[in-house]
Design a protein around this motif. Structure first.
Motif, PDB file in Angstrom:
ATOM      1  N   ALA A 146      70.400 -16.564 -47.168  1.00 11.52           N
ATOM      2  CA  ALA A 146      69.219 -17.322 -46.727  1.00 11.52           C
ATOM      3  C   ALA A 146      69.576 -18.792 -46.524  1.00 11.52           C
ATOM      4  O   ALA A 146      69.211 -19.403 -45.506  1.00 11.52           O
ATOM      5  CB  ALA A 146      68.093 -17.186 -47.752  1.00 11.52           C
ATOM      6  N   ARG A 149      71.725 -19.277 -43.402  1.00 13.04           N
ATOM      7  CA  ARG A 149      70.949 -19.122 -42.159  1.00 13.04           C
ATOM      8  C   ARG A 149      70.098 -20.359 -41.902  1.00 13.04           C
ATOM      9  O   ARG A 149      69.957 -20.804 -40.759  1.00 13.04           O
ATOM     10  CB  ARG A 149      70.070 -17.874 -42.241  1.00 13.04           C
ATOM     11  N   ILE A 150      69.522 -20.924 -42.956  1.00  9.73           N
ATOM     12  CA  ILE A 150      68.737 -22.157 -42.799  1.00  9.73           C
ATOM     13  C   ILE A 150      69.651 -23.298 -42.359  1.00  9.73           C
ATOM     14  O   ILE A 150      69.290 -24.115 -41.507  1.00  9.73           O
ATOM     15  CB  ILE A 150      67.984 -22.481 -44.102  1.00  9.73           C
ATOM     16  N   THR A 153      70.024 -23.132 -38.702  1.00  7.63           N
ATOM     17  CA  THR A 153      68.830 -23.645 -38.021  1.00  7.63           C
ATOM     18  C   THR A 153      68.813 -25.171 -38.028  1.00  7.63           C
ATOM     19  O   THR A 153      68.493 -25.812 -37.021  1.00  7.63           O
ATOM     20  CB  THR A 153      67.556 -23.115 -38.700  1.00  7.63           C
ATOM     21  N   VAL A 268      62.811 -25.381 -39.155  1.00  5.83           N
ATOM     22  CA  VAL A 268      63.114 -24.464 -40.262  1.00  5.83           C
ATOM     23  C   VAL A 268      61.851 -23.704 -40.661  1.00  5.83           C
ATOM     24  O   VAL A 268      61.887 -22.495 -40.903  1.00  5.83           O
ATOM     25  CB  VAL A 268      63.702 -25.230 -41.463  1.00  5.83           C
ATOM     26  N   LYS A 271      61.366 -20.989 -38.019  1.00  5.39           N
ATOM     27  CA  LYS A 271      62.377 -19.933 -37.869  1.00  5.39           C
ATOM     28  C   LYS A 271      62.756 -19.220 -39.157  1.00  5.39           C
ATOM     29  O   LYS A 271      63.287 -18.113 -39.104  1.00  5.39           O
ATOM     30  CB  LYS A 271      63.658 -20.525 -37.262  1.00  5.39           C
ATOM     31  N   ASN A 272      62.574 -19.855 -40.289  1.00  3.36           N
ATOM     32  CA  ASN A 272      63.172 -19.314 -41.517  1.00  3.36           C
ATOM     33  C   ASN A 272      62.182 -19.148 -42.671  1.00  3.36           C
ATOM     34  O   ASN A 272      62.557 -19.283 -43.841  1.00  3.36           O
ATOM     35  CB  ASN A 272      64.330 -20.218 -41.980  1.00  3.36           C
ATOM     36  N   GLU A 275      63.250 -16.599 -45.254  1.00  2.00           N
ATOM     37  CA  GLU A 275      64.364 -17.097 -46.064  1.00  2.00           C
ATOM     38  C   GLU A 275      63.862 -18.096 -47.112  1.00  2.00           C
ATOM     39  O   GLU A 275      64.267 -18.052 -48.278  1.00  2.00           O
ATOM     40  CB  GLU A 275      65.416 -17.765 -45.170  1.00  2.00           C
TER      41      GLU A 275
END
Length: 459
Positions: A146, A149-150, A153, A268, A271-272, A275
């Motif tokens: 997670a 992935r952030i 972004t 963020v 998109k996340n 996460e």
RNA sequence: UCCUCAUUAGCUCAAUUGGCAGAGCGAGCGGCUGUUAACCGCUAGGUUCUUGGUUCGAGUCCAAGAUGAGGAGCCA
């Protein structure tokens, strides 16, 4: 794909999806390609939590629905085995996963590789040493997945905002001839017959040349500091984005920084969200990072810290918070200061003596300079350091001499002030510290895939 | 460079005043039709960081060292 030389007939017609899109395929027969993250069973039922890079999804096998030999394989498959699974997507609130809420009823199951049974990274909390020694496996766990992935972004949002606002990417050199701010913190390497070269600790000076050709520029790359800092905020190799702007003063710089940071946080949040939720991040705290950020002077900040210190009872904390005008802030100072605000806060006008040689003096106050740090809330502290750069060539030369820097190495930099010098400003933002703040991570080593610290270059 | 702390099973940790080396998780085997850190039973798994010392006896006490972590300074 050496393990699977030719697709079978059934593979040609199967519909391969990624787990983060699973909600769009409710009721359909789909195929996922991934790895077994966790396996549990309950007699005639087997549950696999499978990750495919885009997310985690539960796959369920019922003994009565499958060939007995296949069910046996599924219910014994070791953790981390690579698999291709075909089944029907169904919505089920009981299904764990990321994003979760959907599961796959297994119809066919192909093992690409059955993993060894002694996978070292058990599904539990680990100590820092073990986790870092096994970083190549640790990144498979949901928390690390997670965060990283952030991070992606954040990097994407950084470039997006700068590219959309007239900034031009200018890559600055990583091998450099001399220190920008003293040689003690540089990594050194042999450079053919030219003597020593050093790994860059900033691209700023080169960007100051670039703005006179391109107006608004940024560099974005790894930065190296050989400081022997062992704290949760330090890496020896970290990533920094450094915008530099011609015809820009300190106030305009702060305008740019607050729009820039607000954009990153917004992306963020868009998109996340799964996460962030999986990390138990307080999302409402991030939602406040919009509009204008508070701007306080260094003078005011010192007063505020003094007031907080006066109310502090713990003698150790009280000693750490001791401050007088002219001192740089330590980590504790930044922490208590940022806890007074629920947004990032600008502190500007630091004492000249604690900042770099190239910062413009405050008008009529040479003891203070046009510097500004952006401190992240919730105790995270400095994520951006910036300033209006000195534009007077004579004063700049004087400062270089005062700091005992090698004058000959700065000839090109001084020449910039002789040919069309203008007020200009720029800043550097540390990517990992920004990721740590946005993710709510307590240690910077989790915010980069393979961290480099003073005691660690493996793996 | 300085200060503080830690090191026992693959992992996370216990072990009373110096008196038989333990648990949970993970792994293997068996059981269970909805598991969520599943549960129940069984099995395997140890150079207690290293070296030396004290002692009838050291995971525990002493000395030196190694490795790691957190913090200070410095910084993003």
């Amino acid at each position: 794909m050496g393990l699977r030389p030719t697709p079978t007939k059934s593979e040609e017609i199967m519909k391969i999806i990624r787990v983060n899109d699973i909600a769009a395929h409710d009721g359909e027969e789909v195929t996922i390609q991934g790895w077994v993250y966790k396996r549990t069973g309950k007699g005639k039922l087997a549950f696999l939590l499978v990750r495919d890079g885009s997310g985690f999804v539960q796959c369920v096998a019922f003994k009565g629905d499958l060939d007995e030999a296949l069910f046996d394989i599924i219910s014994r498959i070791p953790q981390e085995s690579s698999v291709i699974i075909t089944g029907t997507v169904r919505k089920d609130d009981r299904a764990p996963g990321l994003p979760g809420g959907y599961e796959l009823g297994i119809q066919s199951f192909e093992v690409i590789q059955a993993a060894d049974e002694d996978y070292p990274m058990a599904l539990k909390e680990h100590g820092a040493d073990f986790a870092l020694d096994n970083r190549h496996f640790w990144i498979r766990m949901p928390s690390q997945w997670a965060i990283l992935r952030i991070r992606a972004t954040i990097i994407s949002a950084i470039r997006e905002w700068l590219d959309d606002n007239g900034f031009i990417l200018m890559d600055t050199p990583i091998l450099t001839p001399a220190a920008a701010e003293g040689t003690t913190t540089l990594f050194e390497t042999e450079y053919f017959d030219e003597g020593k070269a050093y790994l860059a600790q900033t691209g700023q000076l080169y960007n100051e040349a670039n703005i006179f050709a391109f107006g608004k520029v940024y560099c974005f790359g790894p930065t190296f500091r050989a400081e022997k800092s062992k704290t949760r905020r330090h890496l020896t190799e970290f990533w920094m984005v450094e915008p530099e702007i011609a015809f820009c003063d300190l106030d305009e710089l702060m305008n740019i920084e607050e729009q820039f940071v607000a954009h990153i946080v917004k992306r963020v949040l868009e998109k996340n969200r799964p996460e962030l939720e999986s990390l138990d991040r307080d999302i409402s705290a991030l939602e406040k990072v919009t509009g204008e950020f508070p701007r306080i002077s260094y003078d005011k900040a010192v007063e505020m810290i003094k007031e907080i210190q006066a109310k502090t009872e713990d003698p150790e904390e009280k000693a750490f918070l001791e401050i007088e005008w002219g001192m740089d802030f330590g980590a504790r100072h930044e922490t208590v200061l940022t806890q007074q605000f629920d947004k990032p806060v600008f502190v500007y006008g630091y004492p000249t003596q604690v900042k770099a040689f190239y910062m413009e003096p405050m008008p009529g106050r040479p003891e203070a300079c046009k510097s500004v740090d952006l401190l992240a809330p919730e105790g995270y502290g400095e994520i951006i350091g910036g300033s209006e750069r000195m534009s007077d060539p004579d004063l700049l030369l004087q400062r270089i001499r005062e700091h005992e820097l090698p004058e000959e190495a700065f000839q090109w930099y001084l020449q910039l002030r002789q040919f069309g010098s203008v007020p200009h400003s720029g800043f550097g933002m540390g990517v990992e510290r920004t990721v740590a703040w946005i993710c709510g991570t307590d240690h910077i080593r989790e915010t980069i895939p393979f961290p480099r610290t003073i005691k660690r270059v493996y793996p």
